[in-house]
Scaffold this active site. Structure first.
Site, PDB file in Angstrom:
ATOM      1  N   HIS A 161      -5.002   2.548  -6.972  1.00  0.00           N
ATOM      2  CA  HIS A 161      -6.247   2.352  -5.871  1.00  0.00           C
ATOM      3  C   HIS A 161      -7.218   2.157  -6.908  1.00  0.00           C
ATOM      4  O   HIS A 161      -8.247   1.472  -6.281  1.00  0.00           O
ATOM      5  CB  HIS A 161      -6.362   3.237  -4.855  1.00  0.00           C
ATOM      6  N   HIS A 209      -5.738  -5.641   1.407  1.00  0.00           N
ATOM      7  CA  HIS A 209      -5.860  -4.370   0.641  1.00  0.00           C
ATOM      8  C   HIS A 209      -4.529  -4.224   0.054  1.00  0.00           C
ATOM      9  O   HIS A 209      -4.516  -3.947  -1.410  1.00  0.00           O
ATOM     10  CB  HIS A 209      -6.005  -3.234   1.532  1.00  0.00           C
ATOM     11  N   ASP A 226       0.805  -1.274   0.199  1.00  0.00           N
ATOM     12  CA  ASP A 226       0.156  -0.075  -0.004  1.00  0.00           C
ATOM     13  C   ASP A 226       0.991   1.217  -0.002  1.00  0.00           C
ATOM     14  O   ASP A 226       0.467   2.342  -0.568  1.00  0.00           O
ATOM     15  CB  ASP A 226      -0.923   0.125   1.276  1.00  0.00           C
ATOM     16  N   HIS A 249      -7.435  -1.478  -7.455  1.00  0.00           N
ATOM     17  CA  HIS A 249      -7.565  -2.205  -6.311  1.00  0.00           C
ATOM     18  C   HIS A 249      -9.212  -2.289  -6.233  1.00  0.00           C
ATOM     19  O   HIS A 249      -9.760  -3.476  -5.817  1.00  0.00           O
ATOM     20  CB  HIS A 249      -7.174  -1.540  -5.080  1.00  0.00           C
TER      21      HIS A 249
HETATM   22 ZN   LIG Z   1      -4.648   2.100   0.288  1.00  0.00          ZN
END
Ligand SMILES: [Zn+2]
Length: 384
Positions: A263, A280, A180, A266
């Site tokens: 993201h 995540h 991340d 994601h």
């Molecule tokens: Zn993140």
């Protein structure tokens, strides 16, 4: 000199206080007091964390004579869970809400504190995401897909990171935090280049962009060593540096400089049920490869192709997924279409890239990222 044409102001948001160090759990009440907070306090955490830390919270609150109550987190940050936390905090007349755990606990408690207009204190027990310092809650549906992202008015009043607790957290979570954190710089650079509004609606400050770059540099330099320290439960300088990068620098960087393709990808991956067992940062890591692959198709440079290769090798060293197979995603047009369609909905941060992006471009970039991941695995195997 020309005047700045944009009317959008520079905005930088952060927690009121960030503290990080070994055994800070024992100072929880003292740290609350240092920002002017006091009980009654509602602490929300999962069962594992409660088993580990509840006696220390009790001792810390007792030392100041403050009432506190511990609530078991329901496991998912859904609207229903947020409402349950609100109800319990009302019954306690809590003056502060404290979330202890991973990103989902923190997001749920943050949303409940915002609904009640009381201060929120964030105590991450894993360094798995950059959620702890931010004002953002990601709300999920019961099936694990993303429902909505809400930016609250306030960042946490206090972020307390007990680095000994992090050193004893599962290494897979630590690795996810590295994934991340690694996206922060690439997304900040793209969002800034496109002059997109940041998560807080302003222009990125030089401070936020510098923090995002520093985050990337620390993670590259110390990530492998820090992950090994986490595996051996050691609180070392490398571990402390990477905790700071994954928690503080990444958090301030994404919120005050901006997100972009990584993201959004994601969120696209979350549309496939096969990825729900992944963390995540594991999905963001692959999203970062897609982010760079997208840039490479539009603005190809030798430096970026070297960077994609370097990043894929680094992720492999950390044990992060770099191929669709490792994400449990079938290598089919249909999967790529689903991911790309979700990643490019009008509200997505995908549109913070400094060029127009459509679903077919994302689909092609997923193929390119997957190929880069496979190549990195092949060269790793033969020792190149
Ligand atoms: Zn993140």
């Amino acid at each position: 000199m020309m005047e700045v044409p944009s009317v959008r102001p520079l905005i930088f948001c952060s927690p009121l206080r960030y503290v990080q160090g070994p055994d800070l759990t024992d100072r929880l009440a003292d740290e609350l007091e240092s920002v002017g907070l006091s009980g009654p306090a509602l602490v929300v955490a999962g069962n594992r964390v409660i088993g580990l830390l509840a006696p220390r919270w009790a001792e810390s609150f007792a030392s100041r004579g403050w009432v506190h109550r511990v609530r078991v987190f329901g496991g998912e940050c859904t609207q229903h869970e947020v409402e349950q936390i609100v109800l319990e905090s009302e019954s306690l007349q809590a003056a502060v809400l404290i979330g202890c755990g991973g990103g989902k606990v923190l997001d749920a408690v943050r949303a409940a504190a915002a609904a009640r207009k009381v201060p929120f204190v964030s105590c991450p027990t894993v360094a798995s995401t950059d959620a702890p310092t931010s004002a953002l809650s990601v709300i999920y549906r019961n099936d694990g897909s993303v429902d909505s992202s809400i930016i609250h008015k306030r960042n946490p009043d206090l972020v307390l990171v007990d680095s000994r607790v992090i050193a004893h957290s599962p290494p897979r979570f630590f690795a996810s935090g590295i994934g991340d954190a690694m996206s922060t710089w690439y997304e900040a650079a793209s969002a800034t280049a496109s002059n997109s509004p940041t998560m807080r609606g302003g222009r990125a400050t030089a401070a936020a962009v510098a923090l995002a770059r520093l985050c990337r540099d620390i993670v590259f330099a110390d990530g492998v060593e820090a992950l090994d320290d986490c595996r051996h439960n050691r609180v070392t300088p490398a571990l402390e540096r990477v905790i700071e990068a994954a928690t503080l620098l990444s958090g301030l960087g994404f919120e005050s400089a901006g997100l972009a393709a990584a993201h959004a990808v994601h969120n696209g991956l979350c549309a496939l049920s096969q990825t729900h067992s992944l963390l995540h940062g594991e999905k963001v890591a692959f999203g970062t490869l897609v982010h760079l692959a997208l840039e490479q198709t539009v603005l190809p440079t030798l430096e970026r192709s070297v960077e994609i290769d370097r990043l894929a090798h680094f992720f492999i060293q950390i044990g992060l997924p770099v191929t669709l197979e490792e994400l449990h995603v079938p290598d089919l047009d249909a999967s790529r279409t689903t991911i790309a369609a979700r990643a490019t909905i009008p509200t997505e941060t995908m549109h913070n890239m400094p060029f127009h992006v459509d679903a077919s471009m994302v689909s092609a970039a997923i193929v390119a990222a997957d190929a880069a991941g496979r190549k990195a695995h092949a060269t790793t195997r033969i020792g190149l």
